[in-house]
Each structure stands twice: as C-alpha cells, then as structure tokens.
Write an enzyme that holds these catalytic residues in place. Sequence first.
Site, PDB file in Angstrom:
ATOM      1  N   GLU A  40      45.543  37.675  41.410  1.00 31.66           N
ATOM      2  CA  GLU A  40      44.439  37.431  40.482  1.00 31.66           C
ATOM      3  C   GLU A  40      44.837  38.134  39.190  1.00 31.66           C
ATOM      4  OE1 GLU A  40      40.493  38.766  41.842  1.00 31.66           O
ATOM      5  OE2 GLU A  40      40.041  39.298  39.768  1.00 31.66           O
ATOM      6  N   ARG A  44      41.587  40.703  31.287  1.00 32.35           N
ATOM      7  CA  ARG A  44      41.311  41.941  30.551  1.00 32.35           C
ATOM      8  C   ARG A  44      42.281  42.089  29.390  1.00 32.35           C
ATOM      9  NH1 ARG A  44      39.677  47.051  34.267  1.00 32.35           N
ATOM     10  NH2 ARG A  44      38.301  45.951  35.720  1.00 32.35           N
ATOM     11  N   THR A  68      38.424  38.395  35.897  1.00 29.38           N
ATOM     12  CA  THR A  68      37.690  38.868  34.722  1.00 29.38           C
ATOM     13  C   THR A  68      37.407  37.723  33.754  1.00 29.38           C
ATOM     14  OG1 THR A  68      39.180  40.788  34.929  1.00 29.38           O
ATOM     15  CG2 THR A  68      37.507  40.913  33.234  1.00 29.38           C
ATOM     16  N   LYS A 128      32.699  37.078  45.244  1.00 26.29           N
ATOM     17  CA  LYS A 128      33.321  38.392  45.071  1.00 26.29           C
ATOM     18  C   LYS A 128      32.228  39.455  45.254  1.00 26.29           C
ATOM     19  CE  LYS A 128      35.871  40.991  41.590  1.00 26.29           C
ATOM     20  NZ  LYS A 128      37.217  40.926  41.033  1.00 26.29           N
TER      21      LYS A 128
END
Length: 211
Positions: A40, A44, A68, A128
């Site tokens: 993943e 960011r 993110t 998640k």
Amino acid sequence: MTINEQFKEYGVVPVVVLNDAKDALPLAKALVEGGLACAEVTFRTDAAEESIRLMSEAYPEMLVGAGTVLTIDQVNRAVKAGAKFIVSPGFDPEIVDYCLENNIPVLPGCITPSEVAQAVKRGLKVVKFFPAEQAGGIAMIKAMAAPYTMVKFMPTGGINTKNLADYLSCDKILCCGGSWMVKGDMIKAGEFDKITAMTKEAVAKVKEIRG
Ligand SMILES: O=C(O)C(=O)C[C@H](O)[C@H](O)COP(=O)(O)O
C-alpha cells in the site's frame, strides 16, 4: 484470486511511504524477494503516483495499491498509475461511492459502528481499522464486529511481529497493514536486504499463526 483472497493469503500488507520514486523499484524487489508481493503506497508524499507506476509496470503480478487517499483526484491518479486498490484512513462517502461506481476496490477506515454501518449499507465486505492499536486494538474490533457478521477488517497502526498474532488469529481479520518491515529510515539508508529479511520474518510469522 480476488483481491480480498490475495489480502488473506498474504496476511500482511506493507504500508509504504516513499519520499523519492527512485526507491520504488528496489523496494518492490525487496518485498517480492521477501515473499510479500504486495504494497500500500501512501499518498502522504508526492512520489506516490510515480512509485505506483514504476512498481506496477516492473512487477505486474504484484498487488500494488494506494493508501492515504483523501481526494477523488488522487483515486484517479492512483488507478491510472496502476493501483489495484484504494485505502483511506477514514470513511469518506464521496470517495467510497466514486470507487464503487467505477468498480475500484476500496477499503475505507472505520473505527466506529456508525462508520461500519455506512460501509455495510454500501455492500463493502472489508474495511480498514485505523489507527488500530490506539483505537482499541483487537478487543475493539471483536466487540464492534459482532453485529456486523459480513464485514472483515484490515487493522493498521501500531502492528508489528509482537502483536500480529492477536489480530491474525481472529476470524474478523482479513489481513493487517503495517510499516515495520518498510520503515522510512531503512529505505533512506538503502537497506533493502534488511527489508527483505524483515519481510521474510513477517511471512514466517503469518504462517506460524495461521498454520
Ligand atoms: O497514511 C495512512 O493512510 C495510514 O493508514 C497510516 C498507516 O497505515 C500507518 O501509519 C501505518 O501504521 P504503522 O504500521 O504503525 O506505521
């Protein structure tokens, strides 16, 4: 195999922060050699999009997704670059609906029953759970998941080889996300052999826990 079957098979999804796309290929190689052809790559950093592109092109069999993801623009850029799944830290209905309308696998963060309810309403099977340890860990997931028998979780945040068994031994957990085998300082120092070794250790741990 479906993406969810692949998540289950791996048991652990490395959560990667790449500051420089030049590290994407050595990192992908280290993960594949370690036995986890999965990552993943978090948005960011600005290097995420290019890193996903490089990794997906060089390792088409690798399950590379974007983390993110906070905007629809990022969803589009990630998918165009080759991301096979989208992960968000929280539940953003706009992003979830957009992904569902476009058949893009999406795992939004859900740490309250209200968020899980929204995911269930949309037919999501996996969400998640972030930040896992701080939000109550496996005890919270077990209690919260009880009424939602159709949902499985990918906890992320504060997970490592010490507490991995607590999560993976629970049937509500599809897989765990974690950055411990791909820490930024190791990437920065070019310690890709160490990343491979820690990835192998994680794979061995998953096998030990799940048999
Ligand atoms: O940026 C996001 O969207 C995230 O989900 C955050 C990451 O999942 C965690 O930072 C990983 O947690 P650690 O394994 O404790 O480092």
